[in-house]
Design a protein around this motif. Structure first.
Motif, PDB file in Angstrom:
ATOM      1  N   VAL A  57       0.849  -1.188   0.000  1.00 25.43           N
ATOM      2  CA  VAL A  57       0.000   0.000   0.000  1.00 25.43           C
ATOM      3  C   VAL A  57       0.885   1.239   0.000  1.00 25.43           C
ATOM      4  N   VAL A  58       0.615   2.168  -0.919  1.00 23.97           N
ATOM      5  CA  VAL A  58       1.249   3.482  -0.874  1.00 23.97           C
ATOM      6  C   VAL A  58       0.154   4.520  -0.696  1.00 23.97           C
ATOM      7  N   ALA A  59       0.501   5.619  -0.061  1.00 25.72           N
ATOM      8  CA  ALA A  59      -0.438   6.720   0.149  1.00 25.72           C
ATOM      9  C   ALA A  59       0.033   7.921  -0.652  1.00 25.72           C
ATOM     10  N   PHE A  60      -0.906   8.789  -0.988  1.00 28.22           N
ATOM     11  CA  PHE A  60      -0.545   9.985  -1.734  1.00 28.22           C
ATOM     12  C   PHE A  60      -1.569  11.078  -1.457  1.00 28.22           C
ATOM     13  N   ASN A  61      -1.144  12.324  -1.682  1.00 29.07           N
ATOM     14  CA  ASN A  61      -1.997  13.508  -1.617  1.00 29.07           C
ATOM     15  C   ASN A  61      -2.354  13.952  -0.216  1.00 29.07           C
ATOM     16  N   SER A  62      -2.739  13.059   0.663  1.00 24.62           N
ATOM     17  CA  SER A  62      -3.106  13.453   2.026  1.00 24.62           C
ATOM     18  C   SER A  62      -2.743  12.338   2.986  1.00 24.62           C
ATOM     19  N   GLY A  63      -2.376  12.761   4.213  1.00 26.20           N
ATOM     20  CA  GLY A  63      -1.969  11.791   5.225  1.00 26.20           C
ATOM     21  C   GLY A  63      -0.473  11.782   5.480  1.00 26.20           C
TER      22      GLY A  63
END
Length: 328
Positions: A127-133
């Motif tokens: 899992v990768v996160a992007f934009n917020s967090g």
């Protein structure tokens, strides 16, 4: 453009990333076709799950970047969105059930996504996160993060208001509880020497956005700057200023081609760009690299920054062509 030393360092890093992304996409298909990494990572399906509000053109650029990276590697991109964090969590679980090879997700309301993200990790899905967090991704066990530093962006915005001689700013938040948006306004307030007031509006209804800003401007003539947190809302704010008979100026976070045109004609003061195309591109690229070669962009310890940077009358010409194409 006025930049703090810390901001300049971040922008230099973001520029390097932009060049890297361009290198990946420029002739990349032919070069990567024969590599062992590409062969081992064939037939990948990547799920991208965002908190997109229908009608917000910001997400068109996120998706364009993701689709370009996917096309370079023959990846099937499964894009889904819902502004509700609980529905986002459901979409993550659906992706798990489909057995996707990776999930890229926005963490606007991280607490509500924690459980679903953990389930993906337990299933062995990166899992990768992007934009917020940006403040939460590591604690959630997410592998990589691609986005802007919202605290830094808010501080730089507040300092820019000081330089402009602003005395009272209205910061318009289109989604209450969204961590990135809340951080923008709170960081702006800390850096701004004048008064700041926050106005919450319903970002899913542009008529509500316009009427709420108009009403506020009519009731408070001391507001001399309206700060919006997205391109479409900046354009709505321009209408509100006109309807209210106000002299307030408009500046914004985020770009679209209408905002670029408004900066060119002087009706919007400036915008802070976080390069959403690059966020989408790098999120898919990162998941491809994890699957293809076990690479971890950022080493799992540092966010990969795509901004912030100012776009104003001095440099708007440099991005106008790309904004017209829908990638800035």
């Amino acid at each position: 453009m006025n930049r703090t030393p810390k901001l300049s360092a971040y922008l230099a890093a973001a520029s390097v990333l932009a060049l890297a992304a361009a290198a990946c996409s420029s002739g990349g298909g032919a070069q990567q076709e024969d590599t062992g990494a590409n062969a081992e990572a064939g037939d990948l399906t990547i799920a991208m799950i965002t908190h997109e509000v229908p009608g917000d053109t910001f997400w068109d650029r996120i998706r364009a970047g993701a689709e370009d990276s996917a096309a370079n590697h023959g990846i099937t991109l499964d894009y889904n969105s819902d502004p509700s964090a609980s529905e986002q969590a459901t979409l993550v679980r659906t992706a798990i059930d489909k057995g996707v090879d990776g999930i890229a997700v926005t963490l606007a309301k991280p607490a509500e996504l924690q459980g679903a993200v953990q389930e993906a990790e337990d299933a062995g899905i990166p899992v990768v996160a992007f934009n917020s967090g940006i403040e939460e991704w590591q604690d959630m066990g997410v592998t990589e993060y691609f986005g802007t530093d919202e605290s830094l962006a808010g501080e730089a915005f507040g300092e820019r208001l000081n330089e402009a001689g602003a005395e009272k700013a209205l910061c318009v938040i289109q989604e209450q509880g969204h961590v990135a948006l809340e951080t923008r306004c709170s960081s702006l307030e800390e850096a701004f020497d004048g008064d700041t007031e926050t106005l919450y509006v319903d970002g899913s209804s542009m008529p509500d956005v316009k009427s709420s800003i108009t009403s506020k401007l009519q009731s408070d003539e001391d507001i001399d700057h309206v700060v919006t947190l997205g391109g479409p809302f900046a354009m709505a704010a321009l209408d509100s200023v006109s309807d209210a008979g106000s002299d307030a100026k408009v500046a914004t976070f985020d770009l679209n081609k209408e905002v670029v045109a408004a900066i060119e004609d002087g009706t919007i003061e400036w915008a802070v760009d976080q390069q959403p195309y690059l966020q989408g591109y790098l999120s898919v690229e990162g998941l491809w690299l994890i699957n293809a070669n076990g690479n971890d962009i950022g080493g799992g310890t540092e966010p990969v920054l795509t901004g912030p940077s100012f776009v104003d009358a001095d440099n708007v010409g440099e991005v106008a062509e790309f904004a017209e194409k829908g990638t800035r």
